[in-house]
Design a protein around this motif. Sequence first.
Motif, PDB file in Angstrom:
ATOM      1  N   LEU A 178      18.847  10.120  12.849  1.00 38.31           N
ATOM      2  CA  LEU A 178      18.264   8.945  12.187  1.00 38.31           C
ATOM      3  C   LEU A 178      19.296   7.810  12.115  1.00 38.31           C
ATOM      4  CD1 LEU A 178      15.483   8.515  10.723  1.00 38.31           C
ATOM      5  CD2 LEU A 178      16.708   8.914   8.590  1.00 38.31           C
ATOM      6  N   MET A 179      20.524   8.163  11.786  1.00 35.71           N
ATOM      7  CA  MET A 179      21.567   7.147  11.639  1.00 35.71           C
ATOM      8  C   MET A 179      21.967   6.539  12.976  1.00 35.71           C
ATOM      9  SD  MET A 179      24.016   8.324   8.488  1.00 35.71           S
ATOM     10  CE  MET A 179      24.181  10.060   8.823  1.00 35.71           C
ATOM     11  N   HIS A 180      21.576   7.186  14.073  1.00 35.92           N
ATOM     12  CA  HIS A 180      21.869   6.613  15.391  1.00 35.92           C
ATOM     13  C   HIS A 180      20.767   5.682  15.884  1.00 35.92           C
ATOM     14  CE1 HIS A 180      25.705   7.885  17.035  1.00 35.92           C
ATOM     15  NE2 HIS A 180      25.607   8.937  16.230  1.00 35.92           N
ATOM     16  N   LEU A 181      19.701   5.523  15.116  1.00 37.72           N
ATOM     17  CA  LEU A 181      18.693   4.530  15.508  1.00 37.72           C
ATOM     18  C   LEU A 181      19.364   3.155  15.448  1.00 37.72           C
ATOM     19  CD1 LEU A 181      15.541   5.812  13.538  1.00 37.72           C
ATOM     20  CD2 LEU A 181      16.058   6.091  15.976  1.00 37.72           C
TER      21      LEU A 181
ATOM     22  N   ASN B  28      30.671   9.928  23.789  1.00 35.22           N
ATOM     23  CA  ASN B  28      29.383   9.407  24.262  1.00 35.22           C
ATOM     24  C   ASN B  28      28.307   9.786  23.256  1.00 35.22           C
ATOM     25  OD1 ASN B  28      26.927   8.914  25.497  1.00 35.22           O
ATOM     26  ND2 ASN B  28      27.679   9.466  27.534  1.00 35.22           N
ATOM     27  N   ALA B  29      27.919   8.788  22.442  1.00 32.26           N
ATOM     28  CA  ALA B  29      27.088   9.071  21.267  1.00 32.26           C
ATOM     29  C   ALA B  29      25.633   9.387  21.591  1.00 32.26           C
ATOM     30  CB  ALA B  29      27.164   7.897  20.305  1.00 32.26           C
ATOM     31  N   LYS B  30      25.312   9.507  22.875  1.00 29.37           N
ATOM     32  CA  LYS B  30      23.937   9.879  23.240  1.00 29.37           C
ATOM     33  C   LYS B  30      23.686  11.372  23.061  1.00 29.37           C
ATOM     34  CE  LYS B  30      22.660   8.769  27.369  1.00 29.37           C
ATOM     35  NZ  LYS B  30      22.886   8.329  28.767  1.00 29.37           N
ATOM     36  N   TRP B  31      24.783  12.133  22.962  1.00 34.15           N
ATOM     37  CA  TRP B  31      24.649  13.595  22.984  1.00 34.15           C
ATOM     38  C   TRP B  31      25.307  14.248  21.763  1.00 34.15           C
ATOM     39  CZ3 TRP B  31      21.539  14.513  26.964  1.00 34.15           C
ATOM     40  CH2 TRP B  31      21.615  13.697  28.088  1.00 34.15           C
ATOM     41  N   ASN B  32      24.922  15.504  21.541  1.00 36.80           N
ATOM     42  CA  ASN B  32      25.589  16.392  20.569  1.00 36.80           C
ATOM     43  C   ASN B  32      25.587  15.853  19.141  1.00 36.80           C
ATOM     44  OD1 ASN B  32      26.070  17.727  22.935  1.00 36.80           O
ATOM     45  ND2 ASN B  32      28.288  17.803  22.735  1.00 36.80           N
ATOM     46  N   PHE B  33      24.431  15.980  18.495  1.00 40.52           N
ATOM     47  CA  PHE B  33      24.295  15.491  17.120  1.00 40.52           C
ATOM     48  C   PHE B  33      24.515  16.598  16.084  1.00 40.52           C
ATOM     49  CE2 PHE B  33      21.882  12.713  19.870  1.00 40.52           C
ATOM     50  CZ  PHE B  33      22.275  11.455  19.448  1.00 40.52           C
ATOM     51  N   GLY B  34      24.652  17.827  16.549  1.00 38.50           N
ATOM     52  CA  GLY B  34      24.754  18.964  15.634  1.00 38.50           C
ATOM     53  C   GLY B  34      26.097  19.035  14.918  1.00 38.50           C
ATOM     54  N   LEU B  35      26.168  19.913  13.918  1.00 34.53           N
ATOM     55  CA  LEU B  35      27.392  20.028  13.112  1.00 34.53           C
ATOM     56  C   LEU B  35      28.072  21.374  13.346  1.00 34.53           C
ATOM     57  CD1 LEU B  35      29.235  18.929  10.818  1.00 34.53           C
ATOM     58  CD2 LEU B  35      27.580  19.850   9.196  1.00 34.53           C
ATOM     59  N   TYR B  36      27.488  22.447  12.820  1.00 35.56           N
ATOM     60  CA  TYR B  36      28.129  23.762  12.932  1.00 35.56           C
ATOM     61  C   TYR B  36      27.664  24.541  14.160  1.00 35.56           C
ATOM     62  CZ  TYR B  36      28.494  22.872   7.875  1.00 35.56           C
ATOM     63  OH  TYR B  36      28.719  22.323   6.643  1.00 35.56           O
ATOM     64  N   PHE B  37      26.393  24.304  14.537  1.00 36.77           N
ATOM     65  CA  PHE B  37      25.779  25.148  15.571  1.00 36.77           C
ATOM     66  C   PHE B  37      25.172  24.298  16.693  1.00 36.77           C
ATOM     67  CE2 PHE B  37      24.978  27.164  11.329  1.00 36.77           C
ATOM     68  CZ  PHE B  37      26.030  28.069  11.394  1.00 36.77           C
TER      69      PHE B  37
END
Length: 266
Positions: free
Chosen positions: A118-121, A218-227
């Motif tokens: 959401l924060m990357h919108l 590259n902020a298009k990918w990998n939004f996860g935290l722990y897993f």
Amino acid sequence: MFEFSAWLGFVAHDILKYLIPAGFVFFVTRKLFAKAIRGRRIQKVEAGRHQIIREICWSLVSATIFASVSMVGVMGLSTLGINQVYFDISDYGWGYAIFSLVLMILAHDTYFYWTHRLMHLPAVLRYTHLLHHRSRTTTPWTAYSFDPVEAFVQVAFAALFALLIPLNPLILLIWSLHMVIRNVIGHCGFELYPRTMARSRWFGWISGVTHHDLHHQNAKWNFGLYFTWWDRLMGTEHPEYLMRFDRAVGLAKEDAISKGNNRVAE
Ligand SMILES: [Zn+2]
Ligand SMILES: [Zn+2]
């Protein structure tokens, strides 16, 4: 409900909870084992002094926000009987306490993934999350370097979760220690996890340092935290994650990897 000395105690607690792990991992990766892990550096460049000072300053602001919300939104609401914080472990037993910890970590990973997306919108990014992405090459100090709005969103999870299920303060403490330690390691800039972890059938669901490092590249990918679950399910995992992980641990050569990282704001 508000006592200044109690608030100072909460703030000191959250600041130390950031400074000690971040300082320790910084010392270990940049001094103590610097030579031994040189080959495991994920990006070629190191962050400069100005970046680190900026990260520490914003992290101290975040720690203050975390402390304030913990004091009012978690412990304060519990004295009013609004949330489900309980103080005697024996009320529900150790089995439940461990279950609530696992559930809290899983729920937080989900909460983080979706609030992060959401924060990357584009309309939201500038007001919430861009500050965190000013650190393109991360350091352990990046861990809490959030815009105040983002810091509030992050800590709101604990307050919301305490409304939903019974939580003991010890479980909240262990959850927060796990959160900060994973965050510090995830931003440390070196792939510290075992060489075979990312491709392991049993442990590949744990996000390596390379996973979140790629998000800063590259902020298009990998939004996860722990897993890695949510990124894999939603198709947002960086297509070169496994290869980049292999490179960081010395299992793949540099030339096998294509170039093409973009800055978040561009
Ligand atoms: Zn980050
Ligand atoms: Zn991001």
